[in-house]
Scaffold this motif. Structure first.
Motif, mmCIF file in Angstrom:
data_model
loop_
_atom_site.group_PDB
_atom_site.id
_atom_site.type_symbol
_atom_site.label_atom_id
_atom_site.label_comp_id
_atom_site.label_asym_id
_atom_site.label_seq_id
_atom_site.Cartn_x
_atom_site.Cartn_y
_atom_site.Cartn_z
ATOM 1 N N GLU A 1 0.710 -0.637 -0.371
ATOM 2 C CA GLU A 1 0.061 -0.275 -0.510
ATOM 3 C C GLU A 1 0.875 1.076 0.002
ATOM 4 O O GLU A 1 1.658 1.003 0.879
ATOM 5 N N ASN B 1 -4.866 4.932 -2.270
ATOM 6 C CA ASN B 1 -5.725 5.295 -1.739
ATOM 7 C C ASN B 1 -6.404 6.735 -1.895
ATOM 8 O O ASN B 1 -5.731 7.422 -2.683
ATOM 9 N N GLU C 1 -8.270 2.183 -3.407
ATOM 10 C CA GLU C 1 -8.662 1.877 -2.052
ATOM 11 C C GLU C 1 -10.365 3.051 -2.063
ATOM 12 O O GLU C 1 -9.519 4.352 -1.975
ATOM 13 N N ASP D 1 -11.748 0.146 1.859
ATOM 14 C CA ASP D 1 -10.799 0.367 2.865
ATOM 15 C C ASP D 1 -11.304 0.895 4.469
ATOM 16 O O ASP D 1 -12.780 0.675 4.352
ATOM 17 N N LYS E 1 -11.541 -4.633 3.488
ATOM 18 C CA LYS E 1 -10.184 -4.362 3.756
ATOM 19 C C LYS E 1 -10.636 -4.691 5.136
ATOM 20 O O LYS E 1 -11.586 -3.306 5.789
HETATM 21 MG MG MG Z 1 -5.909 2.590 2.431
#
Ligand code: MG
Ligand code: C2E
Ligand code: MG
Ligand code: MG
Length: 297
Positions: free
Chosen positions: A67, A126, A158, A188, A209
């Protein structure tokens, strides 16, 4: 915001309210100056970095992804928390530029790792709500992927539940478009937002997630732990029932990991395995012979 606080302070002789207005103004001023500093940092480039936190496949115990997390070392304030960077950027028009910068930087590093013999990974980036609502998002992302020669299947975006629930009809269309382009999608912080189970099956996503708040108490004694264990297990089962993969974030202890593995969680991410680290450190760990090679800035 500052105007409102001032207005309230004028109307009231209450000390507390005056103090409050003071704080609001200080905060607004701080934000404003951070905004200018972030603008300069983006133009200049070397205060900002993307760090990577490696994700692991539970079955094979091998790295499966990483990530990308933005980092900013302010010249006088030092490290600024990622949540503050994003808040400042979202309050201004800087979020587009910052979002682009993070995506480009993440893919540039990954393309370099691949050249150095790194196996294929899923690079998770993200997205902020503002970026998600932006028309032309898919085209922009695809053009950056092409530029660095990264297959769309190696990128995972995400999103959060609140981003999806804000405008469900539009979200469904956008997720379809992203998914059709071959790019992966993850939700997320799953479980912390207002998610509708009936929409979840219509959202074209690949993975859930499990939020770190549910992972935190796993494997401990007590009611909090029991509740979180029930939630973590429910999210894993829900994801699998919908044909989705499940990853848990914020895994810090062996006990948390054992529980997640026993419940069939597919992947894990957390301080127990790896912290977010600079790109060259990650490369050095993934491909030991390539260590010491810093790669793109
Ligand atoms: Mg994240
Ligand atoms: P997130 O996407 O949920 O990222 C996970 C956060 O948990 C990261 O914090 C990471 O450093 C931290 N973390 C990872 N493993 C552990 C662990 O085992 N224990 C604990 N206690 N924490 C762990 P970070 O880097 O401060 O980022 C915070 C949030 O800021 C992120 O949450 C994400 O929402 C946002 N963010 C970070 N980078 C970006 C970015 O490039 N773009 C956007 N839009 N948002 C970003
Ligand atoms: Mg999260
Ligand atoms: Mg979070």
């Amino acid at each position: 915001n500052a105007d409102m606080a001032l207005y309230r302070a004028k109307r009231s002789e209450n000390e507390h309210c005056l103090f409050f207005s003071h704080e609001m103004n200080a905060e607004a001023a701080a934000r404003l100056s951070l905004e200018g500093d972030l603008r300069r940092a983006l133009a200049q480039g070397d205060q900002l970095a993307v760090h990577f936190q490696v994700q692991y496949d539970v079955r094979t115990a091998r790295p499966s992804g990483a990530e990308a997390l933005v980092r900013w070392t302010h010249p006088t304030l030092g490290p600024i928390p990622a949540s503050t960077i994003i808040a400042v950027a979202e309050d201004s028009d800087l979020i587009h530029e910052l979002g682009d910068w993070v995506l480009r930087s993440a893919l540039a590093h990954y393309a370099h790792w691949r050249q150095r013999g790194c196996p294929r990974l899923l690079i998770a980036v993200n997205l902020s709500a503002v970026q998600f609502r932006n028309r032309g998002l898919v085209e922009r992302v695809l053009s950056v992927l092409r530029e660095y020669g990264v297959p769309p299947e190696d990128l995972e975006l995400e999103l959060t539940e609140s981003m999806l629930m804000q405008d469900v009809t539009q979200a469904i269309v956008l997720l379809e478009a992203i998914s059709r382009a071959g790019i992966r999608l993850a939700i997320d912080d799953f479980g912390t937002g207002y998610s509708s189970l009936s929409y979840l099956k219509r959202f074209r996503v690949d993975r859930l997630k499990v939020d770190q708040s549910f992972v935190h108490n796993l494997g401990k004694e007590g009611n909090d732990s029991d509740n979180d264990a029930v939630i973590a297990r429910a999210v894993i089962n829900l994801g699998h029932s919908l044909g989705l993969e499940v990853i848990a974030e914020g895994v810090e202890t062996q006990a948390q990991y054992e529980y997640l593995r026993a419940q069939g969680c597919d992947s894990v991410q957390g301080f127990l395995f790896a912290r977010p680290e600079p790109a060259d450190t990650v490369l050095g760990n993934l491909v030991p012979r390539a260590s010491g090679d810093a790669g793109p800035a």
